[in-house]
Enzyme design. Structure first.
Site, PDB file in Angstrom:
ATOM      1  N   CYS A   1       0.826  -1.206   0.000  1.00 60.57           N
ATOM      2  CA  CYS A   1       0.000   0.000   0.000  1.00 60.57           C
ATOM      3  C   CYS A   1       0.860   1.256   0.000  1.00 60.57           C
ATOM      4  O   CYS A   1       2.019   1.233   0.396  1.00 60.57           O
ATOM      5  CB  CYS A   1      -0.881   0.033   1.237  1.00 60.57           C
TER       6      CYS A   1
ATOM      7  N   ARG B   1       4.857   0.479  -6.565  1.00 59.72           N
ATOM      8  CA  ARG B   1       4.738  -0.481  -5.468  1.00 59.72           C
ATOM      9  C   ARG B   1       3.676  -1.539  -5.747  1.00 59.72           C
ATOM     10  O   ARG B   1       3.628  -2.555  -5.051  1.00 59.72           O
ATOM     11  CB  ARG B   1       4.365   0.249  -4.167  1.00 59.72           C
TER      12      ARG B   1
ATOM     13  N   TRP C   1      -3.071  -2.536  -1.634  1.00 57.56           N
ATOM     14  CA  TRP C   1      -2.653  -3.866  -2.081  1.00 57.56           C
ATOM     15  C   TRP C   1      -3.335  -4.820  -1.115  1.00 57.56           C
ATOM     16  O   TRP C   1      -2.970  -4.887   0.056  1.00 57.56           O
ATOM     17  CB  TRP C   1      -1.121  -3.973  -2.003  1.00 57.56           C
TER      18      TRP C   1
ATOM     19  N   ASN D   1      -1.297   1.474   5.931  1.00 60.09           N
ATOM     20  CA  ASN D   1      -0.391   0.596   5.215  1.00 60.09           C
ATOM     21  C   ASN D   1       0.097  -0.414   6.240  1.00 60.09           C
ATOM     22  O   ASN D   1       0.573  -0.037   7.290  1.00 60.09           O
ATOM     23  CB  ASN D   1       0.772   1.466   4.693  1.00 60.09           C
ATOM     24  N   GLY D   2      -0.059  -1.715   5.960  1.00 57.88           N
ATOM     25  CA  GLY D   2       0.411  -2.724   6.908  1.00 57.88           C
ATOM     26  C   GLY D   2      -0.687  -3.696   7.278  1.00 57.88           C
ATOM     27  O   GLY D   2      -1.695  -3.809   6.570  1.00 57.88           O
TER      28      GLY D   2
ATOM     29  N   GLU E   1      25.705 -18.098  -8.307  1.00 60.12           N
ATOM     30  CA  GLU E   1      25.369 -16.701  -8.574  1.00 60.12           C
ATOM     31  C   GLU E   1      26.642 -15.865  -8.735  1.00 60.12           C
ATOM     32  O   GLU E   1      26.720 -14.993  -9.608  1.00 60.12           O
ATOM     33  CB  GLU E   1      24.475 -16.159  -7.447  1.00 60.12           C
TER      34      GLU E   1
ATOM     35  N   LYS F   1      27.595 -13.795 -12.110  1.00 66.89           N
ATOM     36  CA  LYS F   1      27.919 -12.350 -12.141  1.00 66.89           C
ATOM     37  C   LYS F   1      29.224 -12.120 -12.897  1.00 66.89           C
ATOM     38  O   LYS F   1      29.326 -11.220 -13.716  1.00 66.89           O
ATOM     39  CB  LYS F   1      28.078 -11.777 -10.720  1.00 66.89           C
TER      40      LYS F   1
ATOM     41  N   GLU G   1      28.773 -12.662 -16.623  1.00 69.02           N
ATOM     42  CA  GLU G   1      27.919 -11.646 -17.259  1.00 69.02           C
ATOM     43  C   GLU G   1      28.662 -10.357 -17.559  1.00 69.02           C
ATOM     44  O   GLU G   1      28.500  -9.785 -18.629  1.00 69.02           O
ATOM     45  CB  GLU G   1      26.726 -11.307 -16.341  1.00 69.02           C
TER      46      GLU G   1
ATOM     47  N   HIS H   1      35.498 -34.913  -8.612  1.00 68.14           N
ATOM     48  CA  HIS H   1      34.833 -35.725  -9.639  1.00 68.14           C
ATOM     49  C   HIS H   1      34.962 -35.109 -11.022  1.00 68.14           C
ATOM     50  O   HIS H   1      34.145 -35.392 -11.896  1.00 68.14           O
ATOM     51  CB  HIS H   1      33.357 -35.926  -9.270  1.00 68.14           C
TER      52      HIS H   1
ATOM     53  N   LYS I   1      18.093  -6.958 -19.918  1.00 60.97           N
ATOM     54  CA  LYS I   1      17.611  -6.900 -18.541  1.00 60.97           C
ATOM     55  C   LYS I   1      16.371  -7.773 -18.359  1.00 60.97           C
ATOM     56  O   LYS I   1      16.221  -8.479 -17.382  1.00 60.97           O
ATOM     57  CB  LYS I   1      17.289  -5.442 -18.187  1.00 60.97           C
TER      58      LYS I   1
HETATM   59  C1  G6P Z   1      17.777 -11.920 -17.674  1.00 64.81           C
HETATM   60  C2  G6P Z   1      18.574 -10.979 -16.788  1.00 64.81           C
HETATM   61  C3  G6P Z   1      18.985 -11.681 -15.497  1.00 64.81           C
HETATM   62  C4  G6P Z   1      17.766 -12.231 -14.789  1.00 64.81           C
HETATM   63  C5  G6P Z   1      16.942 -13.129 -15.722  1.00 64.81           C
HETATM   64  C6  G6P Z   1      15.590 -13.451 -15.113  1.00 64.81           C
HETATM   65  O1  G6P Z   1      18.603 -12.937 -18.110  1.00 64.81           O
HETATM   66  O2  G6P Z   1      19.721 -10.534 -17.469  1.00 64.81           O
HETATM   67  O3  G6P Z   1      19.652 -10.773 -14.646  1.00 64.81           O
HETATM   68  O4  G6P Z   1      18.158 -12.951 -13.668  1.00 64.81           O
HETATM   69  O5  G6P Z   1      16.665 -12.466 -16.955  1.00 64.81           O
HETATM   70  O6  G6P Z   1      14.859 -12.271 -15.024  1.00 64.81           O
HETATM   71  P1  G6P Z   1      13.685 -12.019 -14.018  1.00 64.81           P
HETATM   72  O7  G6P Z   1      13.222 -10.626 -14.317  1.00 64.81           O
HETATM   73  O8  G6P Z   1      12.628 -13.051 -14.338  1.00 64.81           O
HETATM   74  O9  G6P Z   1      14.209 -12.198 -12.638  1.00 64.81           O
END
Ligand code: G6P
Length: 611
Positions: A2, A27, A75, A100-101, A484, A488, A491, A507, A606
Site C-alpha cells: 500500500c 509499489r 494492495w 499501510n500494513g 550466482e 555475475k 555476465e 569428480h 535486462k
Molecule cells: C535476464 C537478466 C537476469 C535475470 C533473468 C531473469 O537474463 O539478465 O539478470 O536474472 O533475466 O529475469 P527475471 O526478471 O525473471 O528475474
C-alpha cells in the site's frame, strides 16, 4: 504494497494527492482512494478499483475541493480488491483513515467494536482502526491523545494517516513497521510512505521513526516517540542522487544497486514482521488458508532468480520439512511434469515479464497446483497479475543488467515465505522463528558491514583481470551463492566461470586447476567448514590460487597462494544473503579493471520477454 499520501495546505490538495499516488504506482496496487475535507467542513471520498488514472478521472468528473486530504493505493491483504475495501475508511461521517500494513488482532477488535454498536462496511483490518479511534475520541477528544491510546491496542505493522472534520487543521500520523515521511513545505505540509511521492512539492523531509506519532499542521509539526515523549526529528534535504533512476555519486548503476542493498532489504522486511514472527497476511488475503494446505513447493525461475530459488530449497526443507523442487522455467515449461499433491507453485522474477517464467506459470495452471505465488519486484507486471498470491520485494528499479539487489531481496522474501509456511503448517519451532526474525532485523546492518569490505575486495579483483577461467565453490546453501557469483563474473567481465558444490571438485573439475585458474570459495562458519577446508587443500596441492570469503571466526588465514577475505559473523541461515555481496563486488571490480560495459554487458538483456 500500500501507499499513503496526505496533504494540508492553503490550496486545493487533490491534484497533489493524485500526483503522489501516481509516483507510488511502482509499489503495485489494486485500488485507490482519496478523502478530502471540503470548504463546507464535510469529509467526502472517492474510491476506485484499478489504476490511479481511474480515480483521477472520477475526480475530474466530480471534483473534491478542499485543503486537507488523505489518499491511498491499496494492495489487498484483508478482503478482496473492491471499492468497499479501498481506503480511506470512515467511522461516521467526520473521521477518515488510510493504513499501510497489517493489524493482526483485527478480529478481536472487530468483535469488540461490533459489541459497541459499530457497523462495518468493509472486510478490512483497517476499518477496526478508524472505529476504535472514533470510540476513543469520546473519552479523549484531542486527535493526538486518542491516536496514542489507539496504537497501544494495535498488534502488527502499520503506517497510518488520519483526518477529522472536527479538527480540520491537522493530519495525524503513526508509524510502526511501515515507513512514513513528512514533507515540509512553505505554509503547507505533507505525508507519504515514500519521499518520491512528494518530490513535486518539496525536497525537505522528516523521517518518522518506529513508534512515532506526528501531528502535522499547515505551519507546525509535533512528534512524540514510542514512549510518548515529545521529540524533534531533524529535517533532511533530498538530494538528486537518491533518485531511483539516476546513478548519483556512483560510477555505474550496478555499484549503486549493490550499495542500496541494506536499504532495500529493510524495505522488503517493512510491514511484514510481527514482534517475533512473520505476518502471514503479507502474502495476501487467502495466504493463511492456502498455506495451511501446502505439502509441497515447486519453484520455477530463470537466471539469478533461479539461484534464489535454489537457496530457498535448503531453507524450506531444513526449517519446515516441506519438500521443495526448483527448476529453470525454460525446462519446466516444455516438460510433462508429475505434480505432487497440494503443491504451491512459486515463481521468482525481478521483472515479472520473463517469457519462460510467465509461460511456466500459465502451463502450471492446467496442472492442478494448489495455488500460485509470485515473488516479484514489479507490482504491475504480468506475473503478479496472473498469480493467486504475491510478495513484492520492493527493491526499487534495477537498471544494471546484472541483477544484484533484486537477488538479495528475493532471498529475504523467500525466507519470509519459509517462515510463514512453517508457521501456518505448525512445522517450525517458534523459538527458531523468533531467532530468525531477530536476525532478519539485524541483517541490513550486517550487509552494511559486508559493503565496508569493498576496498579489500577491489584488491583481490586484480588477481582475476588477466585470467580466462575461474571456479567457484560452495557447500550447502552456499552452492547456489557460488553459482550466482560465477554468473555475475561471466555476465559482466566475460571471464569463463563455473560453480561446483565443493564436494564435486574431485569428480572432474580438479583436472582443470592450475596456477592460471583461480578458485573462489564461500566459507561461513558452519558444520561444513572442515569438509570445505579439505577441498581447498586439494586446490592448493595443484598450485591453484585460492580466494576465500570466510567468517573471521573460522580460523582461516592468508598463506601462500591463499587470499582470505574476513567476513562478519552471521546467523548461518542468513549467510547466503551476506556472502552474495562480496561476490557481486568482486565481479564489479574485475569488470571495471577489464574495461567492459558493466551496466549493459554485451549480448544480454535486462528483461527477456521473448523465448
Ligand atoms: C535476464 C537478466 C537476469 C535475470 C533473468 C531473469 O537474463 O539478465 O539478470 O536474472 O533475466 O529475469 P527475471 O526478471 O525473471 O528475474
Amino acid at each position: 504494497m500500500c501507499g499513503i499520501v496526505a496533504a494540508i495546505a492553503e490550496r486545493n490538495v487533490s491534484a497533489i494527492l493524485i500526483e503522489g499516488l501516481k509516483r507510488l504506482e511502482y509499489r503495485g496496487y489494486d485500488s485507490a482512494g482519496v478523502a478530502i475535507c471540503g470548504p463546507d467542513g464535510l469529509l467526502r471520498r472517492s474510491r476506485r478499483i484499478g489504476k490511479v488514472a481511474a480515480l483521477e478521472q472520477a475526480l475530474s468528473d466530480e471534483p473534491l475541493p478542499g485543503r486537507l486530504g488523505i489518499a491511498h493505493t491499496r494492495w489487498a491483504t484483508h478482503g478482496v480488491p473492491s471499492e468497499a475495501n479501498a481506503h480511506p475508511h470512515f467511522s461516521g461521517e467526520a473521521l477518515a483513515v488510510v493504513h499501510n500494513g497489517i493489524i493482526e488482532n483485527h478480529e478481536a477488535l472487530r468483535a469488540r467494536l461490533q459489541g459497541l454498536g459499530y457497523v462495518f462496511s468493509s472486510q478490512t483490518d483497517t476499518e477496526t482502526i478508524v472505529h476504535l479511534l472514533h470510540h476513543t475520541l469520546k473519552r479523549l477528544p484531542e486527535l493526538a491523545d486518542a491516536l496514542k491510546a489507539v496504537v497501544r491496542e494495535l498488534h502488527g505493522a502499520y503506517g497510518l494517516a488520519v483526518i477529522s472534520a472536527a479538527q480540520p487543521d491537522r493530519i495525524l500520523a503513526a508509524r510502526s513497521g511501515s515507513p512514513l515521511v513528512i514533507g515540509l513545505g512553505l505554509g503547507e505540509n505533507f505525508l507519504a510512505s515514500d519521499p518520491l511521492a512528494l518530490r513535486q512539492v518539496t525536497d525537505r523531509f522528516v523521517y518518522l521513526e518506529e513508534g512515532d506519532i506526528a501531528e502535522i499542521r499547515r505551519d507546525a509539526l509535533r512528534i512524540w516517540d514510542a514512549e510518548g515523549r515529545e521529540v524533534q526529528r531533524e529535517a533532511v534535504q533530498f538530494h538528486e542522487g537518491a533518485e531511483a533512476a539516476e546513478k548519483g555519486e556512483y560510477r555505474h548503476f550496478m555499484l549503486k544497486e549493490i550499495h542500496e542493498q541494506p536499504k532495500v532489504v529493510q524495505r522488503t522486511l517493512e510491514g511484514r514482521l510481527g514482534s517475533d514472527h512473520v505476518l502471514v497476511q503479507a502474502f495476501g488475503p487467502q495466504a493463511a488458508e492456502l498455506f495451511a494446505k501446502v505439502r509441497n513447493v515447486q519453484i520455477v525461475a530463470c537466471g539469478t532468480s533461479f539461484h534464489a530459488g535454489m537457496v530457498a530449497r535448503y531453507w524450506l526443507e531444513e526449517l519446515t520439512g516441506i519438500p521443495c523442487q526448483v527448476e529453470v522455467a525454460s525446462e519446466f515449461r516444455y516438460r510433462k511434469v508429475a505434480v505432487q499433491p497440494d503443491s504451491l507453485f512459486v515463481t521468482i522474477s525481478q521483472s515479472g515479464e520473463t517469457a519462460d517464467t510467465l509461460a511456466a506459470l500459465r502451463n502450471a495452471k492446467q496442472f492442478g497446483y494448489l495455488a500460485s505465488l509470485a515473488i516479484c519486484n514489479v507490482g504491475t507486471s504480468s506475473l503478479v497479475r496472473e498469480s493467486d498470491l504475491t510478495l513484492l520485494t520492493n527493491a526499487g528499479p534495477e537498471i544494471g543488467v546484472a541483477s544484484t539487489k533484486a537477488f538479495t531481496t528475493q532471498l529475504v522474501g523467500l525466507l519470509l515465505l519459509t517462515l510463514a509456511l512453517g508457521r501456518v503448517r505448525g512445522t517450525l519451532d517458534a523459538g527458531v522463528e523468533a531467532g530468525l526474525v531477530e536476525a532478519l532485523r539485524r541483517l541490513p546492518g550486517h550487509l552494511q558491514d559486508a559493503l565496508a569490505m569493498d576496498k579489500t575486495v577491489e584488491q583481490v579483483a586484480a588477481l582475476f583481470a588477466e585470467k580466462h577461467h575461474t571456479l567457484f565453490l560452495g557447500r550447502g546453501a552456499q552452492y547456489p551463492v557460488a553459482l550466482e557469483g560465477a554468473l555475475k563474473l561471466k555476465e559482466i567481465s566475460y571471464i569463463h566461470a563455473e560453480a561446483y558444490p565443493a564436494g564435486e571438485l574431485k569428480h572432474g573439475p580438479l583436472a582443470l586447476v592450475d596456477s592460471d585458474m583461480p578458485v573462489v570459495t564461500v566459507a561461513p562458519n558452519n558444520e561444513l567448514l572442515e569438509k570445505l577446508k579439505s577441498n581447498l587443500q586439494e586446490v592448493r596441492a595443484r598450485g591453484g590460487q585460492l580466494v576465500v570469503f570466510a567468517d573471521r571466526e573460522a580460523g582461516m588465514g592468508n598463506g601462500e597462494g591463499t587470499h582470505v577475505v574476513a567476513m562478519p559473523p552471521i546467523h548461518d541461515l542468513l549467510a547466503p544473503i551476506l556472502y552474495t555481496l562480496p561476490l557481486q563486488l568482486l565481479s564489479y571490480h574485475v569488470a571495471v579493471l577489464k574495461g567492459t560495459d558493466v551496466d549493459q554487458p554485451r549480448n544480454l538483456a535486462k528483461s527477456v520477454t521473448v523465448e
